[in-house]
Design an enzyme around this catalytic site. Sequence first.
Site, PDB file in Angstrom:
ATOM      1  N   LYS A   1       0.064  -9.934 -18.348  1.00 23.22           N
ATOM      2  CA  LYS A   1       1.633  -9.635 -17.919  1.00 23.22           C
ATOM      3  C   LYS A   1       2.029 -11.054 -17.419  1.00 23.22           C
ATOM      4  O   LYS A   1       1.319 -12.101 -16.831  1.00 23.22           O
ATOM      5  CB  LYS A   1       2.234  -8.305 -17.021  1.00 23.22           C
ATOM      6  CG  LYS A   1       1.880  -8.887 -16.137  1.00 23.22           C
ATOM      7  CD  LYS A   1       3.144  -9.975 -14.897  1.00 23.22           C
ATOM      8  CE  LYS A   1       2.137  -9.873 -13.991  1.00 23.22           C
ATOM      9  NZ  LYS A   1       2.906 -10.529 -12.571  1.00 23.22           N
TER      10      LYS A   1
ATOM     11  N   ASP B   1       1.101  -3.454 -10.560  1.00 25.36           N
ATOM     12  CA  ASP B   1       1.653  -4.043 -11.791  1.00 25.36           C
ATOM     13  C   ASP B   1       0.673  -2.611 -12.470  1.00 25.36           C
ATOM     14  O   ASP B   1       1.029  -3.306 -13.964  1.00 25.36           O
ATOM     15  CB  ASP B   1       0.755  -4.658 -11.816  1.00 25.36           C
ATOM     16  CG  ASP B   1       1.590  -6.359 -11.141  1.00 25.36           C
ATOM     17  OD1 ASP B   1       2.382  -6.146 -10.922  1.00 25.36           O
ATOM     18  OD2 ASP B   1       0.677  -7.888 -10.910  1.00 25.36           O
TER      19      ASP B   1
HETATM   20  O1  C5P Z   1       0.098  -3.240  -5.401  1.00 25.33           O
HETATM   21  P1  C5P Z   1      -1.158  -4.504  -4.933  1.00 25.33           P
HETATM   22  O2  C5P Z   1      -2.237  -3.666  -4.287  1.00 25.33           O
HETATM   23  O3  C5P Z   1      -1.728  -4.657  -6.076  1.00 25.33           O
HETATM   24  O4  C5P Z   1      -0.195  -5.152  -4.350  1.00 25.33           O
HETATM   25  C1  C5P Z   1      -0.886  -6.215  -3.810  1.00 25.33           C
HETATM   26  C2  C5P Z   1      -0.477  -7.064  -2.014  1.00 25.33           C
HETATM   27  O5  C5P Z   1       1.278  -7.844  -2.733  1.00 25.33           O
HETATM   28  C3  C5P Z   1      -0.244  -5.392  -1.493  1.00 25.33           C
HETATM   29  O6  C5P Z   1      -0.943  -5.614  -0.342  1.00 25.33           O
HETATM   30  C4  C5P Z   1       1.592  -6.490  -1.067  1.00 25.33           C
HETATM   31  O7  C5P Z   1       0.833  -7.644   0.557  1.00 25.33           O
HETATM   32  C5  C5P Z   1       2.177  -7.983  -1.199  1.00 25.33           C
HETATM   33  N1  C5P Z   1       2.687  -6.600  -2.251  1.00 25.33           N
HETATM   34  C6  C5P Z   1       4.351  -6.548  -2.168  1.00 25.33           C
HETATM   35  N2  C5P Z   1       5.201  -5.878  -2.626  1.00 25.33           N
HETATM   36  C7  C5P Z   1       5.355  -5.370  -4.064  1.00 25.33           C
HETATM   37  C8  C5P Z   1       3.703  -5.646  -5.119  1.00 25.33           C
HETATM   38  C9  C5P Z   1       2.452  -6.202  -4.126  1.00 25.33           C
HETATM   39  O8  C5P Z   1       4.401  -6.746  -1.063  1.00 25.33           O
HETATM   40  N3  C5P Z   1       6.051  -4.539  -4.714  1.00 25.33           N
END
Ligand code: C5P
Length: 288
Positions: free
Chosen positions: A11, A138
């Site tokens: 993406k 994502d």
């Molecule tokens: O959801 P994911 O594990 O991919 O997110 C990685 C990190 O990115 C999270 O631990 C957080 O610190 C940050 N994040 C966030 N807000 C989001 C997506 C990700 O703060 N909407």
Amino acid sequence: MTECTQYAYAKLNLTLDVLNKRPDGYHDLRSIMQQISLHDTICLRLEEDSTWKLTCSDALLPVDSKNLAWKAAEVFCEAADVSIPGLSIHVQKVIPSQAGMAGGSADAAAVLMGLNRMLDFPLSSRQLLLAAQRIGSDVPFCLFGGTAFAQSRGEVLSRLPRLPHCSIVIVKPSVSISTPALFHLIDSFQIDVRPDHDALIRAMERDDVETVAKYMHNVFEPLAQRDHPEIGLIKQQMLSLGACGAQMTGSGSAVFGIWREEEDALCAMRTLQERYEDVFIAYPIENQ
Ligand code: C5P
């Protein structure tokens, strides 16, 4: 069916705005996301024995439950209330890691879809989306695909008109940026310019790729550029090679440029390949 192969498409964020930090530690965001043809390939096989095995063409990536492909298989079993005693997953990587291109999330989405297919669809599309949310922010978009507007943590998705036909060149510089660190940094950063998502959507409706490119904006970019000037440099090079627009995707560090004509994009790609190791060409994936 005991074997299945799934493509896991990358993406790009055409727009990305970060709003407030939420009580759960995540941030509310708004983003126009685009799935592109650059993909990993996931091969799944139900095995006779009772072990799970993950192999990956990239020796630097984990091959246990730290890999999102493995985590996706665990979440799938829980959500569908099934047990899969023997499973092998092979991940053939093409999407660069730590690039802001959802490589790991795309692999996870492909595992969810592949297992659902192999086990004769125990989960509905809605249940798959709920499972995807548990794996990462994502992953829901990677299931949804095409062009979409993402809100909340990234899991609230609505369909958008397709991105006008174009060619996309991507450069992944060697620098890697930590996503949590960048989200943390943005909390104390004054965001002066925010993307105009509606203007970009109107340009997509008119099939006007130049205006789409003009309205691309990622609030993480100035922050990432401050510590890694190479990102700004790549962007400038893409623009001087004729891109209608160029920007960093997600939390970086990959930078992409958009060209209307494929021939011009190929020409720019060849020039960039003389300067950078990881350069790719891709095309938008249309809404299914
Ligand atoms: O959801 P994911 O594990 O991919 O997110 C990685 C990190 O990115 C999270 O631990 C957080 O610190 C940050 N994040 C966030 N807000 C989001 C997506 C990700 O703060 N909407």
